[in-house]
Design an enzyme around this catalytic site. Sequence first.
Site, short mmCIF file in Angstrom:
data_model
loop_
_atom_site.label_atom_id
_atom_site.label_comp_id
_atom_site.label_asym_id
_atom_site.label_seq_id
_atom_site.Cartn_x
_atom_site.Cartn_y
_atom_site.Cartn_z
N HIS A 72 -3.07 6.27 5.00
CA HIS A 72 -1.63 6.40 5.18
C HIS A 72 -1.15 7.75 4.66
CE1 HIS A 72 -1.60 2.35 6.41
NE2 HIS A 72 -0.90 1.78 5.44
N CYS A 130 0.82 -1.22 0.00
CA CYS A 130 0.00 0.00 0.00
C CYS A 130 0.85 1.27 0.00
CB CYS A 130 -0.96 0.00 1.19
SG CYS A 130 -0.17 -0.37 2.78
#
Length: 341
Positions: A246, A133
């Site tokens: 994130h 990711c």
Amino acid sequence: MSNKKYDIAILGATGMVGESLLTILEERKFPVNKVYALASERSAGETVLLGNKTLDVLDVADFDFAKVQIGLFSAGAAASKIYAPKAAAAGCVVIDNTSYFRNDPDIPLVIPEINRQRIADYKKRNIIANPNCSTIQMLVALKPIYDAVGIKKITVATYQSVSGTGRAAVSELIQQSMHLLNGKPTEAKVYSQQIAFNVLPHIDEFLDNGFTKEEMKMIVETHKIMEDPHIIVNPTTVRVPVVSGHSEAITIETSEPLSALAARELLADAPGVNVIDDPDNLEYPTAFRDAVGSDAVFVGRIRNGLNDLYTLNLWVVADNVRKGAALNSIQIAEVLVHDYL
């Protein structure tokens, strides 16, 4: 896409990424005929939702992958090690969201905005790997700059939410926060230390070279996806007490000079990128307000080093479960059915 529809198996259907895969298939109107929700024996018998339709979760150990054309796998590396080759041998093209196949030279590692042409290489093993990711959001933001002026070095510090670890970590963060706010003792089970009101400067195991596995993923995957082993990648991956999304602080050294204004214009036109960069009005992207639930990678705080047009600083955020996992997998599947199947 043609009018053809496809039978799909989702392995890890009861997890956070599996749930997002089911949601995105419905949202993007993927040409689905039948979806099989799969999980381990422990979760078999549960139900999941595809739109307003309830699917029974089946035990992957008993499933015949010859029934499906596409497998979306997100149940962990151990499960992919066992079941991806079985599915591939049965004629199913596996798009695997685990780390197990990413470094295999015969298996393409794909971010559609960057190297969609590599999807054609699935024919070697019938498997396509989905990157980490943190690598995905970083490279979606950096690819237009790399194409324009080249990149010699990437220094990145990540601020990764607990959803990257899974539901147990989300529950632990919430529970610890509630306990601490109410003056109660708390304990750490998922992480090595308390995550609530804390920052942990490591993700995954430490290796002999001093880096963690998560940091090495970003290094190795960048080289493979960009097809440039000469880029120096220096990551520090950090777990922060945020539920979803994130964030990354990135500094790059370019091969040719590039002003912040020119970089902003490049990024504004880049596929999958949304620029929010207006410091006069305190506008910059954040995971909570902008990234969570969105398909885009958001970029802000675009600025050169002081008196240095070869250095560029960026702030990059994205939904790690969505773009960092499920959406990227389905974007790969969309190219697969449009161009190859």
